[in-house]
Design a protein around this motif. Structure first.
Motif, PDB file in Angstrom:
ATOM      1  N   UNK A  72       6.848   8.362   2.355  1.00  0.00           N
ATOM      2  CA  UNK A  72       6.994   8.647   0.821  1.00  0.00           C
ATOM      3  C   UNK A  72       6.556   7.738   0.142  1.00  0.00           C
ATOM      4  N   UNK A  73       5.850   8.155  -1.164  1.00  0.00           N
ATOM      5  CA  UNK A  73       5.708   6.954  -2.031  1.00  0.00           C
ATOM      6  C   UNK A  73       6.864   6.418  -2.764  1.00  0.00           C
ATOM      7  N   UNK A  81       0.887  -1.290   0.041  1.00  0.00           N
ATOM      8  CA  UNK A  81      -0.040  -0.115   0.050  1.00  0.00           C
ATOM      9  C   UNK A  81       0.916   1.133   0.096  1.00  0.00           C
ATOM     10  N   UNK A  82       0.547   2.246  -0.859  1.00  0.00           N
ATOM     11  CA  UNK A  82       1.358   3.405  -0.902  1.00  0.00           C
ATOM     12  C   UNK A  82       0.604   4.502  -0.204  1.00  0.00           C
ATOM     13  N   UNK A  83       1.278   5.331   0.618  1.00  0.00           N
ATOM     14  CA  UNK A  83       0.943   6.589   1.324  1.00  0.00           C
ATOM     15  C   UNK A  83       1.946   7.587   1.100  1.00  0.00           C
ATOM     16  N   UNK A  84       1.370   8.717   1.145  1.00  0.00           N
ATOM     17  CA  UNK A  84       2.261   9.977   1.421  1.00  0.00           C
ATOM     18  C   UNK A  84       1.556  10.620   2.719  1.00  0.00           C
ATOM     19  N   UNK A  85       2.281  11.001   3.772  1.00  0.00           N
ATOM     20  CA  UNK A  85       1.781  11.615   4.787  1.00  0.00           C
ATOM     21  C   UNK A  85       2.931  12.441   5.492  1.00  0.00           C
ATOM     22  N   UNK A  86       2.558  13.047   6.526  1.00  0.00           N
ATOM     23  CA  UNK A  86       3.572  14.034   7.254  1.00  0.00           C
ATOM     24  C   UNK A  86       3.088  14.205   8.640  1.00  0.00           C
ATOM     25  N   UNK A 108       9.474  17.630  -2.084  1.00  0.00           N
ATOM     26  CA  UNK A 108       9.162  16.471  -2.674  1.00  0.00           C
ATOM     27  C   UNK A 108       7.672  15.445  -2.817  1.00  0.00           C
ATOM     28  N   UNK A 109       7.400  15.712  -1.555  1.00  0.00           N
ATOM     29  CA  UNK A 109       5.938  15.172  -1.512  1.00  0.00           C
ATOM     30  C   UNK A 109       4.980  15.792  -2.529  1.00  0.00           C
ATOM     31  N   UNK A 110       5.176  17.080  -2.614  1.00  0.00           N
ATOM     32  CA  UNK A 110       4.206  18.019  -3.555  1.00  0.00           C
ATOM     33  C   UNK A 110       4.244  17.384  -4.871  1.00  0.00           C
ATOM     34  N   UNK A 111       5.707  17.058  -5.283  1.00  0.00           N
ATOM     35  CA  UNK A 111       6.031  16.333  -6.538  1.00  0.00           C
ATOM     36  C   UNK A 111       5.374  15.230  -6.699  1.00  0.00           C
ATOM     37  N   UNK A 112       5.320  14.203  -5.580  1.00  0.00           N
ATOM     38  CA  UNK A 112       4.896  12.831  -5.517  1.00  0.00           C
ATOM     39  C   UNK A 112       3.168  12.887  -5.627  1.00  0.00           C
ATOM     40  N   UNK A 113       2.757  13.837  -4.877  1.00  0.00           N
ATOM     41  CA  UNK A 113       1.256  13.864  -5.038  1.00  0.00           C
ATOM     42  C   UNK A 113       0.746  14.407  -6.555  1.00  0.00           C
TER      43      UNK A 113
END
Ligand SMILES: Cc1cc2nc3c(=O)[nH]c(=O)nc-3n(C[C@H](O)[C@H](O)[C@H](O)COP(=O)(O)OP(=O)(O)OC[C@H]3O[C@@H](n4cnc5c(N)ncnc54)[C@H](O)[C@@H]3O)c2cc1C
Length: 385
Positions: free
Chosen positions: A277-278, A253-258, A327-332
Protein backbone atom coordinates in the motif's frame (compact mmCIF):
# COMPACT_ATOMS: atom_id res chain seq x y z
CA UNK A 1 -1.90 -9.46 14.94
CA UNK A 2 -2.40 -12.78 13.13
CA UNK A 3 0.02 -14.39 15.62
CA UNK A 4 -1.84 -12.85 18.56
CA UNK A 5 -5.26 -14.01 17.35
CA UNK A 6 -4.19 -17.53 16.40
CA UNK A 7 -2.42 -18.04 19.74
CA UNK A 8 -5.50 -16.66 21.50
CA UNK A 9 -7.46 -19.43 19.76
CA UNK A 10 -4.94 -22.00 21.06
CA UNK A 11 -3.18 -22.54 17.71
CA UNK A 12 0.59 -23.02 18.26
CA UNK A 13 2.24 -20.01 16.60
CA UNK A 14 5.83 -18.90 16.05
CA UNK A 15 6.29 -15.30 14.88
CA UNK A 16 9.67 -14.61 13.27
CA UNK A 17 10.92 -11.01 13.17
CA UNK A 18 14.18 -10.27 11.43
CA UNK A 19 15.16 -7.26 13.55
CA UNK A 20 16.15 -7.20 17.22
CA UNK A 21 13.28 -4.80 18.00
CA UNK A 22 10.25 -3.22 16.32
CA UNK A 23 11.87 0.21 16.11
CA UNK A 24 11.33 1.15 12.45
CA UNK A 25 10.56 4.85 12.02
CA UNK A 26 9.73 4.59 8.31
CA UNK A 27 6.12 3.57 8.75
CA UNK A 28 2.98 5.49 9.57
CA UNK A 29 1.54 5.82 13.03
CA UNK A 30 -2.18 5.60 12.45
CA UNK A 31 -4.43 3.28 14.46
CA UNK A 32 -7.87 3.74 12.97
CA UNK A 33 -11.29 3.47 14.64
CA UNK A 34 -11.74 0.02 13.02
CA UNK A 35 -8.58 -1.27 14.73
CA UNK A 36 -9.53 0.40 18.03
CA UNK A 37 -12.87 -1.40 17.75
CA UNK A 38 -10.98 -4.69 17.46
CA UNK A 39 -9.03 -3.76 20.60
CA UNK A 40 -12.39 -3.22 22.31
CA UNK A 41 -13.69 -6.60 21.11
CA UNK A 42 -10.51 -8.23 22.48
CA UNK A 43 -10.94 -6.49 25.85
CA UNK A 44 -7.63 -4.64 25.32
CA UNK A 45 -8.90 -1.13 24.62
CA UNK A 46 -8.54 0.46 28.09
CA UNK A 47 -4.99 -0.84 28.47
CA UNK A 48 -4.17 0.17 24.89
CA UNK A 49 -5.34 3.75 25.39
CA UNK A 50 -2.98 4.05 28.38
CA UNK A 51 -0.06 3.93 25.92
CA UNK A 52 1.19 7.38 24.86
CA UNK A 53 -0.79 8.49 21.80
CA UNK A 54 -2.61 11.44 20.27
CA UNK A 55 -6.28 11.40 19.29
CA UNK A 56 -7.44 12.99 16.06
CA UNK A 57 -11.18 13.52 15.87
CA UNK A 58 -11.25 15.64 12.77
CA UNK A 59 -8.84 15.47 9.87
CA UNK A 60 -7.95 18.89 8.55
CA UNK A 61 -5.63 19.76 5.73
CA UNK A 62 -4.05 22.99 4.57
CA UNK A 63 -4.89 23.21 0.89
CA UNK A 64 -3.13 25.99 -1.01
CA UNK A 65 -2.86 27.99 2.22
CA UNK A 66 -6.44 27.47 3.45
CA UNK A 67 -7.22 25.16 6.38
CA UNK A 68 -10.12 22.90 5.43
CA UNK A 69 -11.86 20.07 7.27
CA UNK A 70 -11.68 16.79 5.35
CA UNK A 71 -13.06 14.04 7.59
CA UNK A 72 -15.13 14.06 10.78
CA UNK A 73 -14.69 10.88 12.82
CA UNK A 74 -16.98 11.92 15.69
CA UNK A 75 -20.13 10.35 14.17
CA UNK A 76 -18.66 6.90 13.44
CA UNK A 77 -20.53 3.93 14.92
CA UNK A 78 -17.45 2.78 16.85
CA UNK A 79 -16.40 3.05 20.50
CA UNK A 80 -13.49 5.33 19.60
CA UNK A 81 -14.46 8.19 17.36
CA UNK A 82 -10.90 9.18 16.55
CA UNK A 83 -7.69 8.03 14.91
CA UNK A 84 -5.04 7.23 17.50
CA UNK A 85 -1.53 8.26 16.51
CA UNK A 86 0.93 5.85 18.02
CA UNK A 87 4.33 4.89 16.59
CA UNK A 88 4.13 1.43 15.07
CA UNK A 89 6.82 0.06 17.43
CA UNK A 90 4.70 0.95 20.49
CA UNK A 91 1.71 -0.76 18.89
CA UNK A 92 3.69 -3.92 18.08
CA UNK A 93 5.31 -4.00 21.52
CA UNK A 94 1.86 -3.74 23.09
CA UNK A 95 0.44 -6.56 20.94
CA UNK A 96 3.41 -8.89 21.39
CA UNK A 97 3.56 -8.32 25.16
CA UNK A 98 -0.11 -9.32 25.38
CA UNK A 99 0.40 -12.26 23.02
CA UNK A 100 3.15 -13.63 25.27
CA UNK A 101 0.42 -14.35 27.82
CA UNK A 102 -0.86 -17.17 25.57
CA UNK A 103 0.96 -20.47 26.15
CA UNK A 104 0.97 -21.33 22.43
CA UNK A 105 2.63 -18.04 21.33
CA UNK A 106 6.33 -17.68 20.61
CA UNK A 107 8.08 -14.60 19.24
CA UNK A 108 11.61 -15.09 17.89
CA UNK A 109 13.43 -11.81 17.28
CA UNK A 110 16.49 -11.65 14.98
CA UNK A 111 15.08 -14.54 12.97
CA UNK A 112 15.14 -13.56 9.31
CA UNK A 113 13.30 -15.82 6.91
CA UNK A 114 15.63 -16.47 3.99
CA UNK A 115 13.87 -19.31 2.24
CA UNK A 116 10.91 -21.68 2.20
CA UNK A 117 11.06 -25.46 2.47
CA UNK A 118 8.96 -27.66 0.20
CA UNK A 119 7.67 -31.19 -0.04
CA UNK A 120 7.01 -31.37 -3.80
CA UNK A 121 4.58 -28.46 -4.39
CA UNK A 122 3.58 -28.00 -0.76
CA UNK A 123 5.27 -25.38 1.43
CA UNK A 124 6.30 -27.14 4.65
CA UNK A 125 8.13 -24.37 6.54
CA UNK A 126 10.87 -21.75 6.43
CA UNK A 127 14.62 -21.44 6.76
CA UNK A 128 15.67 -18.55 9.00
CA UNK A 129 18.97 -16.80 9.63
CA UNK A 130 19.58 -16.30 13.37
CA UNK A 131 22.52 -15.05 15.48
CA UNK A 132 23.26 -18.72 16.16
CA UNK A 133 23.24 -19.81 12.52
CA UNK A 134 20.52 -21.07 10.20
CA UNK A 135 17.44 -22.82 11.44
CA UNK A 136 14.63 -24.76 9.76
CA UNK A 137 11.12 -24.43 11.14
CA UNK A 138 8.32 -26.66 9.92
CA UNK A 139 4.71 -25.49 9.97
CA UNK A 140 1.24 -26.57 8.85
CA UNK A 141 0.87 -23.05 7.43
CA UNK A 142 3.41 -20.32 6.68
CA UNK A 143 1.86 -16.84 6.80
CA UNK A 144 3.89 -14.27 4.87
CA UNK A 145 3.37 -10.99 6.75
CA UNK A 146 6.82 -9.67 5.89
CA UNK A 147 5.84 -6.44 4.20
CA UNK A 148 6.53 -4.76 0.88
CA UNK A 149 9.83 -6.47 0.18
CA UNK A 150 8.48 -9.90 1.08
CA UNK A 151 10.97 -12.74 0.78
CA UNK A 152 8.18 -15.22 1.33
CA UNK A 153 6.13 -13.92 -1.58
CA UNK A 154 9.19 -14.01 -3.80
CA UNK A 155 10.33 -17.52 -2.78
CA UNK A 156 6.80 -18.82 -3.21
CA UNK A 157 6.94 -17.61 -6.83
CA UNK A 158 3.64 -15.74 -6.55
CA UNK A 159 2.88 -13.44 -9.47
CA UNK A 160 2.60 -9.72 -8.67
CA UNK A 161 0.73 -6.98 -10.52
CA UNK A 162 2.32 -3.52 -10.21
CA UNK A 163 0.28 -0.32 -10.35
CA UNK A 164 2.71 2.44 -11.24
CA UNK A 165 3.05 5.16 -8.65
CA UNK A 166 4.84 8.31 -9.77
CA UNK A 167 5.84 9.51 -6.29
CA UNK A 168 8.37 8.81 -3.58
CA UNK A 169 8.57 10.27 -0.08
CA UNK A 170 11.39 12.02 1.76
CA UNK A 171 11.19 11.06 5.46
CA UNK A 172 12.85 13.27 8.10
CA UNK A 173 12.50 14.70 11.61
CA UNK A 174 12.17 18.31 12.70
CA UNK A 175 11.77 19.29 16.35
CA UNK A 176 8.40 20.47 17.68
CA UNK A 177 7.51 23.55 19.72
CA UNK A 178 4.55 24.12 22.01
CA UNK A 179 3.41 27.00 19.84
CA UNK A 180 3.11 24.74 16.75
CA UNK A 181 -0.37 23.86 15.44
CA UNK A 182 -1.70 21.01 17.56
CA UNK A 183 -3.18 18.83 14.85
CA UNK A 184 -1.32 16.36 12.70
CA UNK A 185 -1.41 18.07 9.37
CA UNK A 186 -1.23 17.54 5.66
CA UNK A 187 -0.23 20.58 3.61
CA UNK A 188 -1.30 20.36 -0.04
CA UNK A 189 -0.08 22.81 -2.65
CA UNK A 190 -0.85 22.42 -6.33
CA UNK A 191 -0.15 18.68 -6.54
CA UNK A 192 2.53 18.62 -3.81
CA UNK A 193 2.21 17.49 -0.21
CA UNK A 194 4.00 17.77 3.12
CA UNK A 195 2.69 15.56 5.95
CA UNK A 196 3.62 16.18 9.58
CA UNK A 197 3.09 13.35 12.08
CA UNK A 198 3.16 14.43 15.71
CA UNK A 199 5.61 12.18 17.58
CA UNK A 200 5.65 14.07 20.89
CA UNK A 201 8.80 16.18 20.82
CA UNK A 202 9.36 16.09 17.06
CA UNK A 203 7.51 16.16 13.76
CA UNK A 204 7.98 13.17 11.52
CA UNK A 205 7.85 14.85 8.11
CA UNK A 206 6.90 13.15 4.87
CA UNK A 207 7.56 15.26 1.77
CA UNK A 208 6.20 13.91 -1.50
CA UNK A 209 8.53 14.15 -4.51
CA UNK A 210 8.25 12.85 -8.09
CA UNK A 211 9.53 9.26 -8.37
CA UNK A 212 13.23 9.19 -9.17
CA UNK A 213 13.51 12.91 -8.35
CA UNK A 214 15.76 12.70 -5.27
CA UNK A 215 19.02 13.20 -7.17
CA UNK A 216 17.69 16.37 -8.78
CA UNK A 217 16.58 17.62 -5.34
CA UNK A 218 20.04 16.88 -3.95
CA UNK A 219 21.63 18.72 -6.86
CA UNK A 220 19.59 21.83 -5.99
CA UNK A 221 21.03 21.73 -2.46
CA UNK A 222 19.77 21.49 1.10
CA UNK A 223 18.88 25.18 1.34
CA UNK A 224 16.43 24.86 -1.51
CA UNK A 225 14.80 21.87 0.24
CA UNK A 226 14.54 23.98 3.42
CA UNK A 227 12.78 26.68 1.39
CA UNK A 228 10.40 24.16 -0.14
CA UNK A 229 9.43 22.82 3.31
CA UNK A 230 8.94 26.30 4.74
CA UNK A 231 6.72 27.25 1.79
CA UNK A 232 4.31 24.56 3.05
CA UNK A 233 4.61 25.05 6.81
CA UNK A 234 5.93 28.52 7.64
CA UNK A 235 6.15 27.76 11.39
CA UNK A 236 9.12 25.43 10.70
CA UNK A 237 11.22 28.35 9.39
CA UNK A 238 13.28 28.71 12.60
CA UNK A 239 14.13 24.96 12.72
CA UNK A 240 14.29 23.60 9.24
CA UNK A 241 18.09 24.09 9.21
CA UNK A 242 18.26 21.18 11.71
CA UNK A 243 18.29 19.14 8.52
CA UNK A 244 21.94 19.93 7.86
CA UNK A 245 23.05 16.70 6.22
CA UNK A 246 21.48 14.50 3.53
CA UNK A 247 21.96 11.48 5.83
CA UNK A 248 19.07 12.85 7.94
CA UNK A 249 16.75 12.62 4.95
CA UNK A 250 15.62 9.10 4.01
CA UNK A 251 14.18 8.25 0.63
CA UNK A 252 11.13 5.96 0.87
CA UNK A 253 9.99 4.42 -2.36
CA UNK A 254 6.25 4.16 -2.71
CA UNK A 255 4.67 1.15 -4.40
CA UNK A 256 1.18 -0.17 -4.96
CA UNK A 257 0.99 -3.79 -6.03
CA UNK A 258 -1.09 -6.91 -5.48
CA UNK A 259 -0.55 -10.63 -5.84
CA UNK A 260 -2.74 -12.50 -8.32
CA UNK A 261 -2.84 -15.46 -5.93
CA UNK A 262 -2.31 -14.74 -2.26
CA UNK A 263 -1.72 -18.40 -1.44
CA UNK A 264 -0.49 -21.79 -2.49
CA UNK A 265 -0.53 -25.13 -0.71
CA UNK A 266 0.85 -24.52 2.81
CA UNK A 267 1.35 -20.75 2.40
CA UNK A 268 -0.67 -17.54 2.67
CA UNK A 269 0.42 -13.92 2.20
CA UNK A 270 -1.39 -11.08 4.00
CA UNK A 271 -0.85 -7.35 4.53
CA UNK A 272 1.72 -5.57 2.37
CA UNK A 273 3.20 -8.93 1.42
CA UNK A 274 -0.02 -9.65 -0.52
CA UNK A 275 -0.77 -6.03 -1.47
CA UNK A 276 1.76 -3.23 -0.91
CA UNK A 277 0.00 0.00 0.00
CA UNK A 278 1.04 3.60 -0.51
CA UNK A 279 0.73 6.08 2.38
CA UNK A 280 -2.33 7.72 0.73
CA UNK A 281 -5.20 7.79 3.22
CA UNK A 282 -2.93 6.24 5.87
CA UNK A 283 -4.82 2.95 5.64
CA UNK A 284 -2.17 0.27 5.01
CA UNK A 285 -1.64 -0.72 8.64
CA UNK A 286 -5.34 -1.10 9.22
CA UNK A 287 -5.89 -3.06 6.04
CA UNK A 288 -3.09 -5.44 7.08
CA UNK A 289 -4.79 -5.86 10.47
CA UNK A 290 -8.13 -6.59 8.81
CA UNK A 291 -6.41 -9.36 6.80
CA UNK A 292 -5.01 -10.79 10.04
CA UNK A 293 -8.42 -10.80 11.70
CA UNK A 294 -10.06 -12.49 8.71
CA UNK A 295 -7.23 -15.08 8.68
CA UNK A 296 -7.86 -16.02 12.30
CA UNK A 297 -11.65 -15.99 11.83
CA UNK A 298 -11.50 -18.34 8.85
CA UNK A 299 -8.59 -20.59 9.74
CA UNK A 300 -8.06 -20.81 13.53
CA UNK A 301 -10.58 -23.61 14.06
CA UNK A 302 -9.02 -25.81 11.38
CA UNK A 303 -5.42 -24.96 12.25
CA UNK A 304 -5.96 -26.21 15.80
CA UNK A 305 -6.10 -29.72 14.42
CA UNK A 306 -3.71 -29.59 11.44
CA UNK A 307 -3.09 -28.18 7.97
CA UNK A 308 -5.66 -26.26 5.96
CA UNK A 309 -6.47 -26.78 2.28
CA UNK A 310 -5.72 -24.35 -0.57
CA UNK A 311 -9.47 -23.88 -0.90
CA UNK A 312 -9.59 -22.63 2.70
CA UNK A 313 -6.78 -20.18 1.90
CA UNK A 314 -8.53 -19.00 -1.28
CA UNK A 315 -11.57 -18.10 0.83
CA UNK A 316 -9.39 -15.62 2.68
CA UNK A 317 -8.31 -14.02 -0.59
CA UNK A 318 -11.89 -13.94 -1.85
CA UNK A 319 -12.96 -12.15 1.33
CA UNK A 320 -10.16 -9.59 1.51
CA UNK A 321 -9.45 -8.93 -2.16
CA UNK A 322 -12.28 -6.58 -3.02
CA UNK A 323 -11.77 -4.21 -0.05
CA UNK A 324 -8.09 -4.16 -1.04
CA UNK A 325 -8.89 -3.45 -4.70
CA UNK A 326 -11.20 -0.60 -3.70
CA UNK A 327 -8.66 1.06 -1.43
CA UNK A 328 -5.83 0.61 -3.91
CA UNK A 329 -8.01 2.12 -6.66
CA UNK A 330 -8.48 5.16 -4.39
CA UNK A 331 -4.71 5.35 -3.85
CA UNK A 332 -3.93 5.08 -7.56
CA UNK A 333 -6.48 7.84 -8.27
CA UNK A 334 -4.95 10.11 -5.61
CA UNK A 335 -1.45 9.62 -7.02
CA UNK A 336 -2.55 10.27 -10.61
CA UNK A 337 -4.77 13.28 -9.97
CA UNK A 338 -4.30 14.81 -6.52
CA UNK A 339 -0.83 14.27 -5.04
CA UNK A 340 1.53 13.89 -7.97
CA UNK A 341 4.68 15.43 -6.50
CA UNK A 342 4.73 17.80 -9.51
CA UNK A 343 3.40 21.35 -9.50
CA UNK A 344 -0.01 21.11 -11.17
CA UNK A 345 -1.21 23.67 -13.70
CA UNK A 346 -4.64 23.97 -12.06
CA UNK A 347 -5.10 27.43 -10.68
CA UNK A 348 -8.23 26.93 -8.50
CA UNK A 349 -7.23 27.48 -4.87
CA UNK A 350 -9.61 24.81 -3.55
CA UNK A 351 -10.59 21.75 -5.60
CA UNK A 352 -14.37 21.34 -6.01
CA UNK A 353 -14.60 18.24 -3.79
CA UNK A 354 -12.75 20.05 -0.99
CA UNK A 355 -15.14 23.00 -1.34
CA UNK A 356 -18.07 20.62 -0.94
CA UNK A 357 -16.53 19.23 2.26
CA UNK A 358 -16.10 22.78 3.53
CA UNK A 359 -19.67 23.82 2.76
CA UNK A 360 -21.52 20.65 3.84
CA UNK A 361 -20.19 19.24 7.15
CA UNK A 362 -22.32 16.08 6.78
CA UNK A 363 -20.26 15.08 3.74
CA UNK A 364 -17.15 14.83 5.96
CA UNK A 365 -18.60 11.62 7.33
CA UNK A 366 -17.98 9.88 3.99
CA UNK A 367 -14.16 10.15 3.99
CA UNK A 368 -14.28 9.49 7.75
CA UNK A 369 -16.02 6.19 7.13
CA UNK A 370 -13.80 5.20 4.21
CA UNK A 371 -10.58 6.03 6.06
CA UNK A 372 -11.65 5.28 9.63
CA UNK A 373 -13.50 2.01 9.09
CA UNK A 374 -12.95 1.09 5.46
CA UNK A 375 -14.90 -1.31 3.27
CA UNK A 376 -15.89 -4.64 4.85
CA UNK A 377 -14.62 -4.14 8.42
CA UNK A 378 -13.74 -7.39 10.16
CA UNK A 379 -14.76 -8.36 13.68
CA UNK A 380 -13.25 -10.89 16.04
CA UNK A 381 -15.04 -14.22 15.51
CA UNK A 382 -12.15 -16.58 16.28
CA UNK A 383 -12.67 -18.15 19.68
CA UNK A 384 -10.40 -17.31 22.61
CA UNK A 385 -9.40 -20.20 24.88
C1 LIG B 1 6.26 6.26 3.57
C2 LIG B 1 5.11 5.41 4.00
C3 LIG B 1 4.24 5.93 4.97
C4 LIG B 1 3.11 5.18 5.36
N1 LIG B 1 2.25 5.74 6.26
C5 LIG B 1 1.17 5.02 6.65
C6 LIG B 1 0.26 5.53 7.65
O1 LIG B 1 0.42 6.66 8.16
N2 LIG B 1 -0.77 4.74 8.02
C7 LIG B 1 -0.98 3.51 7.49
O2 LIG B 1 -1.96 2.84 7.88
N3 LIG B 1 -0.15 3.01 6.56
C8 LIG B 1 0.92 3.73 6.13
N4 LIG B 1 1.77 3.19 5.18
C9 LIG B 1 1.53 1.82 4.71
C10 LIG B 1 1.91 0.85 5.83
O3 LIG B 1 3.22 1.14 6.32
C11 LIG B 1 1.87 -0.61 5.38
O4 LIG B 1 0.72 -0.83 4.59
C12 LIG B 1 1.82 -1.52 6.62
O5 LIG B 1 2.97 -1.30 7.42
C13 LIG B 1 1.77 -3.01 6.20
O6 LIG B 1 1.88 -3.81 7.34
P1 LIG B 1 2.54 -5.27 7.25
O7 LIG B 1 2.46 -5.81 8.65
O8 LIG B 1 1.94 -6.03 6.15
O9 LIG B 1 4.05 -5.03 6.85
P2 LIG B 1 5.21 -4.24 7.61
O10 LIG B 1 4.65 -3.17 8.49
O11 LIG B 1 6.19 -3.86 6.56
O12 LIG B 1 5.84 -5.34 8.58
C14 LIG B 1 6.63 -6.39 8.09
C15 LIG B 1 7.43 -6.93 9.24
O13 LIG B 1 8.12 -8.10 8.79
C16 LIG B 1 9.49 -7.99 9.13
N5 LIG B 1 10.24 -8.73 8.11
C17 LIG B 1 10.46 -8.36 6.82
N6 LIG B 1 11.13 -9.31 6.16
C18 LIG B 1 11.34 -10.32 7.03
C19 LIG B 1 11.99 -11.59 6.94
N7 LIG B 1 12.55 -12.00 5.81
N8 LIG B 1 12.03 -12.37 8.05
C20 LIG B 1 11.45 -11.96 9.22
N9 LIG B 1 10.83 -10.76 9.36
C21 LIG B 1 10.77 -9.95 8.29
C22 LIG B 1 9.80 -6.50 9.15
O14 LIG B 1 10.95 -6.20 9.94
C23 LIG B 1 8.50 -5.94 9.75
O15 LIG B 1 8.51 -5.95 11.15
C24 LIG B 1 2.88 3.90 4.77
C25 LIG B 1 3.77 3.38 3.82
C26 LIG B 1 4.87 4.13 3.42
C27 LIG B 1 5.78 3.58 2.37
Amino acid sequence: MAGYLLARAAVPVIVLEKHADFFRDFRGDTIHPSTLELMYELGLLDEFLKQPHQELRELRAVVNGQTVPIADFTKLPTHCKFIAFMPQWDFLNFLSTNAKGFPSFQLLMQHEVVDLTFDQQRVTGVRAKTPRGELEIRADLVIGADGRHSVIQERAGLERQEFGVAIDVLWMRISKKETDPQQTLGFFQQGKLLVLLDRGDYWQCGFVIPKGGFDAIKARGLQQLHKDIVSFAGFLRDRVAQLDDWSEIKLLTVQINRLRDWCRDGLLCIGDSAHAMSPAGGVGINLAIQDAVATANLLAGKLRTGPVSVDDLRKLQARREWPTRLIQAMQVFVHRHVVTGQTSRRKDSLPFVVRLLKWFPILRQIPARFIGIGPRPEHICSRGR
